[in-house]
Write a protein that holds these residues in place. Structure first.
Motif, PDB file in Angstrom:
ATOM      1  N   THR A 277      30.107 -50.387 -70.026  1.00 23.25           N
ATOM      2  CA  THR A 277      30.376 -51.487 -69.511  1.00 23.25           C
ATOM      3  C   THR A 277      31.594 -52.237 -70.151  1.00 23.25           C
ATOM      4  O   THR A 277      32.676 -52.781 -69.572  1.00 23.25           O
ATOM      5  CB  THR A 277      29.337 -52.510 -69.705  1.00 23.25           C
TER       6      THR A 277
ATOM      7  N   THR B  56      13.298 -60.959 -66.763  1.00 22.30           N
ATOM      8  CA  THR B  56      14.714 -60.724 -66.091  1.00 22.30           C
ATOM      9  C   THR B  56      15.679 -60.197 -67.021  1.00 22.30           C
ATOM     10  O   THR B  56      15.255 -60.080 -68.270  1.00 22.30           O
ATOM     11  CB  THR B  56      15.178 -61.959 -65.760  1.00 22.30           C
ATOM     12  N   PRO B  57      16.693 -59.689 -66.349  1.00 20.19           N
ATOM     13  CA  PRO B  57      17.704 -58.933 -67.113  1.00 20.19           C
ATOM     14  C   PRO B  57      18.295 -60.127 -68.279  1.00 20.19           C
ATOM     15  O   PRO B  57      18.519 -59.884 -69.246  1.00 20.19           O
ATOM     16  CB  PRO B  57      18.925 -58.617 -66.364  1.00 20.19           C
ATOM     17  N   GLN B  58      18.406 -61.447 -67.819  1.00 16.76           N
ATOM     18  CA  GLN B  58      18.976 -62.391 -68.800  1.00 16.76           C
ATOM     19  C   GLN B  58      17.917 -62.540 -69.876  1.00 16.76           C
ATOM     20  O   GLN B  58      18.274 -62.855 -71.184  1.00 16.76           O
ATOM     21  CB  GLN B  58      19.038 -63.641 -68.075  1.00 16.76           C
TER      22      GLN B  58
ATOM     23  N   ASP C 137      27.106 -61.909 -71.445  1.00 18.48           N
ATOM     24  CA  ASP C 137      27.436 -61.399 -70.051  1.00 18.48           C
ATOM     25  C   ASP C 137      27.190 -59.697 -69.829  1.00 18.48           C
ATOM     26  O   ASP C 137      26.688 -59.386 -68.888  1.00 18.48           O
ATOM     27  CB  ASP C 137      28.516 -62.214 -69.221  1.00 18.48           C
TER      28      ASP C 137
ATOM     29  N   VAL D  11      23.819 -58.755 -70.039  1.00 16.96           N
ATOM     30  CA  VAL D  11      23.043 -58.900 -68.861  1.00 16.96           C
ATOM     31  C   VAL D  11      23.579 -57.656 -67.804  1.00 16.96           C
ATOM     32  O   VAL D  11      22.641 -57.146 -67.249  1.00 16.96           O
ATOM     33  CB  VAL D  11      23.354 -60.238 -68.176  1.00 16.96           C
ATOM     34  N   THR D  12      24.704 -57.570 -67.760  1.00 17.73           N
ATOM     35  CA  THR D  12      25.233 -56.535 -66.736  1.00 17.73           C
ATOM     36  C   THR D  12      24.583 -55.125 -67.035  1.00 17.73           C
ATOM     37  O   THR D  12      24.211 -54.313 -66.371  1.00 17.73           O
ATOM     38  CB  THR D  12      26.563 -56.289 -66.957  1.00 17.73           C
TER      39      THR D  12
ATOM     40  N   GLU E  12      21.002 -55.090 -65.937  1.00 17.27           N
ATOM     41  CA  GLU E  12      20.828 -55.048 -64.604  1.00 17.27           C
ATOM     42  C   GLU E  12      21.120 -53.617 -64.259  1.00 17.27           C
ATOM     43  O   GLU E  12      20.515 -53.073 -63.105  1.00 17.27           O
ATOM     44  CB  GLU E  12      21.694 -55.950 -63.752  1.00 17.27           C
ATOM     45  N   ARG E  13      22.108 -53.009 -64.739  1.00 21.06           N
ATOM     46  CA  ARG E  13      22.277 -51.494 -64.341  1.00 21.06           C
ATOM     47  C   ARG E  13      21.027 -50.682 -64.547  1.00 21.06           C
ATOM     48  O   ARG E  13      20.970 -49.834 -63.816  1.00 21.06           O
ATOM     49  CB  ARG E  13      23.666 -50.986 -65.049  1.00 21.06           C
TER      50      ARG E  13
ATOM     51  N   TYR F 284      18.080 -51.692 -64.656  1.00 23.52           N
ATOM     52  CA  TYR F 284      16.933 -51.975 -63.902  1.00 23.52           C
ATOM     53  C   TYR F 284      17.344 -51.068 -62.725  1.00 23.52           C
ATOM     54  O   TYR F 284      16.511 -50.445 -61.885  1.00 23.52           O
ATOM     55  CB  TYR F 284      16.865 -53.452 -63.456  1.00 23.52           C
ATOM     56  N   ALA F 285      18.607 -51.347 -62.080  1.00 19.15           N
ATOM     57  CA  ALA F 285      18.826 -50.680 -60.864  1.00 19.15           C
ATOM     58  C   ALA F 285      18.677 -49.240 -60.771  1.00 19.15           C
ATOM     59  O   ALA F 285      18.179 -48.402 -59.868  1.00 19.15           O
ATOM     60  CB  ALA F 285      20.379 -51.027 -60.345  1.00 19.15           C
TER      61      ALA F 285
END
Length: 186
Positions: A49, A107-109, A125, A128-129, A132-133, A135-136
């Motif tokens: 990232t 949550t990701p946050q 941030d 969090v990215t 989120e990645r 999780y996806a």
């Protein structure tokens, strides 16, 4: 080994079809890539990232997605210790399951907030990215059960890399009893 396994599974011979540079210290591969040392790099987070955020690269694929579920983390104990201290093993496994439940239910946050102290050099941030990645990509399992399929895949990768002198029977080496109890209890 996983990268080479994926290459071979896709008809690419890592010995003849490309050059893999393996003499760069793991901690500076992202920097080496950003300086132009190579056309591609394999990175763990938060470095992948970081390369994106700095404009020095893009995440093109996930080895975790492309390889199938490979167990990166495994906890081992002697059979004698497990027999003598089942309460300790169960308590430890329950704690792991509790953490997995937390990740699955937040949550990701929220997860980024919890892990932030472990990644002081990474801004919120970016964390969090990354979450989120993950999780996806379905990176996180929901239980600690080491499946036979994952065990066989791991042996396939080790075997193909020439690091396995002989295969081991899943039922001889793996005990899922504690993980199954932890899943049921939590």
């Amino acid at each position: 080994m996983i990268f080479e396994y994926i290459l071979k599974e896709n008809g690419i011979d890592p010995q003849t079809d490309l050059e893999i540079i393996q003499n760069i210290d793991f901690g500076v591969t992202a920097e080496a890539f950003a300086s132009g040392t190579a056309d591609y790099t394999v990175e763990f987070e938060p470095f992948a990232t970081s390369l994106e955020q700095s404009g020095n690269g893009y995440v093109l694929a996930s080895l975790g997605v492309d390889s199938g579920y490979v167990p990166y983390t495994c906890f081992s104990a002697l059979e004698s210790y497990m027999e003598d201290h089942p309460d300790v093993i169960q308590g430890f496994t329950n704690a792991i399951q509790k953490g997995m439940n937390y990740v699955a239910g937040h949550t990701p946050q929220e997860i980024a907030q919890v892990i932030a102290p472990q990644f002081e050099e990474t801004d919120f941030d970016a964390l969090v990215t990354i979450v989120e990645r993950y999780y996806a990509q379905d990176t996180w399992k929901t239980d600690a059960i080491f499946t036979k399929e994952a065990f066989e895949l791991l042996q396939d990768i080790l075997d193909q890399a020439g690091e396995l002198s002989q295969r081991v029977d899943y039922n001889v080496l793996v005990n899922t009893e504690f993980a199954e109890k932890a899943r049921e209890a939590n």
